[in-house]
Design a protein around this motif. Sequence first.
Motif, PDB file in Angstrom:
ATOM      1  N   ASN A   9       0.823  -1.211   0.000  1.00  0.00           N
ATOM      2  CA  ASN A   9       0.000   0.000   0.000  1.00  0.00           C
ATOM      3  C   ASN A   9       0.859   1.263   0.000  1.00  0.00           C
ATOM      4  N   THR A  10       2.000   1.211   0.664  1.00  0.00           N
ATOM      5  CA  THR A  10       2.930   2.340   0.649  1.00  0.00           C
ATOM      6  C   THR A  10       3.495   2.542  -0.757  1.00  0.00           C
ATOM      7  N   ALA A  11       3.854   1.457  -1.417  1.00  0.00           N
ATOM      8  CA  ALA A  11       4.364   1.535  -2.791  1.00  0.00           C
ATOM      9  C   ALA A  11       3.297   2.108  -3.728  1.00  0.00           C
ATOM     10  N   VAL A  12       2.043   1.711  -3.530  1.00  0.00           N
ATOM     11  CA  VAL A  12       0.957   2.246  -4.352  1.00  0.00           C
ATOM     12  C   VAL A  12       0.788   3.741  -4.103  1.00  0.00           C
ATOM     13  N   LEU A  14       3.131   5.819  -3.258  1.00  0.00           N
ATOM     14  CA  LEU A  14       4.242   6.451  -3.971  1.00  0.00           C
ATOM     15  C   LEU A  14       3.950   6.504  -5.475  1.00  0.00           C
ATOM     16  N   ALA A  15       3.343   5.444  -6.003  1.00  0.00           N
ATOM     17  CA  ALA A  15       2.956   5.427  -7.419  1.00  0.00           C
ATOM     18  C   ALA A  15       1.931   6.530  -7.699  1.00  0.00           C
ATOM     19  N   GLN A  16       0.974   6.718  -6.787  1.00  0.00           N
ATOM     20  CA  GLN A  16      -0.034   7.774  -6.958  1.00  0.00           C
ATOM     21  C   GLN A  16       0.622   9.157  -6.970  1.00  0.00           C
ATOM     22  N   LEU A  17       1.566   9.366  -6.077  1.00  0.00           N
ATOM     23  CA  LEU A  17       2.273  10.652  -6.033  1.00  0.00           C
ATOM     24  C   LEU A  17       3.048  10.887  -7.325  1.00  0.00           C
ATOM     25  N   ALA A  18       3.718   9.849  -7.804  1.00  0.00           N
ATOM     26  CA  ALA A  18       4.461   9.953  -9.063  1.00  0.00           C
ATOM     27  C   ALA A  18       3.505  10.219 -10.227  1.00  0.00           C
ATOM     28  N   MET A  19       2.325   9.595 -10.198  1.00  0.00           N
ATOM     29  CA  MET A  19       1.320   9.807 -11.244  1.00  0.00           C
ATOM     30  C   MET A  19       0.911  11.277 -11.289  1.00  0.00           C
ATOM     31  N   ASP A  24       6.040   8.847 -15.134  1.00  0.00           N
ATOM     32  CA  ASP A  24       5.473   7.542 -15.463  1.00  0.00           C
ATOM     33  C   ASP A  24       6.404   6.366 -15.180  1.00  0.00           C
ATOM     34  N   ASP A  25       7.711   6.542 -15.401  1.00  0.00           N
ATOM     35  CA  ASP A  25       8.649   5.459 -15.081  1.00  0.00           C
ATOM     36  C   ASP A  25       8.604   5.128 -13.590  1.00  0.00           C
ATOM     37  N   SER A  26       8.494   6.154 -12.754  1.00  0.00           N
ATOM     38  CA  SER A  26       8.409   5.937 -11.306  1.00  0.00           C
ATOM     39  C   SER A  26       7.090   5.275 -10.921  1.00  0.00           C
ATOM     40  N   ALA A  31       4.480   0.660  -8.705  1.00  0.00           N
ATOM     41  CA  ALA A  31       3.379  -0.293  -8.884  1.00  0.00           C
ATOM     42  C   ALA A  31       3.918  -1.718  -8.977  1.00  0.00           C
ATOM     43  N   ASP A  32       5.042  -1.894  -9.664  1.00  0.00           N
ATOM     44  CA  ASP A  32       5.666  -3.221  -9.754  1.00  0.00           C
ATOM     45  C   ASP A  32       6.078  -3.737  -8.376  1.00  0.00           C
ATOM     46  N   GLN A  33       6.602  -2.826  -7.537  1.00  0.00           N
ATOM     47  CA  GLN A  33       6.966  -3.223  -6.175  1.00  0.00           C
ATOM     48  C   GLN A  33       5.739  -3.729  -5.420  1.00  0.00           C
ATOM     49  N   ALA A  34       4.633  -3.008  -5.561  1.00  0.00           N
ATOM     50  CA  ALA A  34       3.397  -3.417  -4.886  1.00  0.00           C
ATOM     51  C   ALA A  34       2.908  -4.759  -5.417  1.00  0.00           C
ATOM     52  N   LEU A  35       2.951  -4.923  -6.730  1.00  0.00           N
ATOM     53  CA  LEU A  35       2.435  -6.157  -7.342  1.00  0.00           C
ATOM     54  C   LEU A  35       3.305  -7.370  -7.029  1.00  0.00           C
ATOM     55  N   ALA A  36       4.581  -7.134  -6.758  1.00  0.00           N
ATOM     56  CA  ALA A  36       5.450  -8.244  -6.350  1.00  0.00           C
ATOM     57  C   ALA A  36       4.990  -8.825  -5.015  1.00  0.00           C
ATOM     58  N   LEU A  37       4.414  -7.978  -4.159  1.00  0.00           N
ATOM     59  CA  LEU A  37       3.935  -8.397  -2.844  1.00  0.00           C
ATOM     60  C   LEU A  37       2.461  -8.789  -2.853  1.00  0.00           C
ATOM     61  N   GLU A  38       1.673  -8.059  -3.624  1.00  0.00           N
ATOM     62  CA  GLU A  38       0.217  -8.262  -3.700  1.00  0.00           C
ATOM     63  C   GLU A  38      -0.166  -8.325  -5.182  1.00  0.00           C
ATOM     64  N   PRO A  39      -0.040  -9.508  -5.799  1.00  0.00           N
ATOM     65  CA  PRO A  39      -0.231  -9.619  -7.252  1.00  0.00           C
ATOM     66  C   PRO A  39      -1.610  -9.201  -7.761  1.00  0.00           C
ATOM     67  N   ASN A  40      -2.592  -9.147  -6.886  1.00  0.00           N
ATOM     68  CA  ASN A  40      -3.947  -8.783  -7.311  1.00  0.00           C
ATOM     69  C   ASN A  40      -4.347  -7.383  -6.867  1.00  0.00           C
ATOM     70  N   HIS A  41      -3.377  -6.540  -6.550  1.00  0.00           N
ATOM     71  CA  HIS A  41      -3.663  -5.179  -6.083  1.00  0.00           C
ATOM     72  C   HIS A  41      -4.220  -4.373  -7.263  1.00  0.00           C
TER      73      HIS A  41
END
Length: 94
Positions: A9-12, A14-19, A24-26, A31-41
């Motif tokens: 959720n913290t990684a997400v 950070l993705a929202q802030l970058a968005m 976009d690369d960030s 988002a990839d960091q989050a999905l590595a932990l929670e594949p269905n996020h």
Amino acid sequence: QLNPEVIANTAVRLAQLAMGERRDDSVVHHADQALALEPNHVLAHYLSGIALTRLGRFAEAYAHLTAVKSSGKAGASTAADLDALIAYCASNKG
């Protein structure tokens, strides 16, 4: 030790802030960091799909956006936009 859901959720977030800053690369990185932990996020898939579309990486974007659609968790307000994005990526992914 933080649990994986908190880290995801913290990684997400950070993705929202970058968005918001159109980094976009960030967005994809976090988002990839989050999905590595929670594949269905769902939000991580959505953010990644948007960012990858903006980066012209349509095949990858398509995979993330269809994951959002198949989750059934896209709100009614975003469903039409999601369908349009999926169609756009499908027609551009080659």
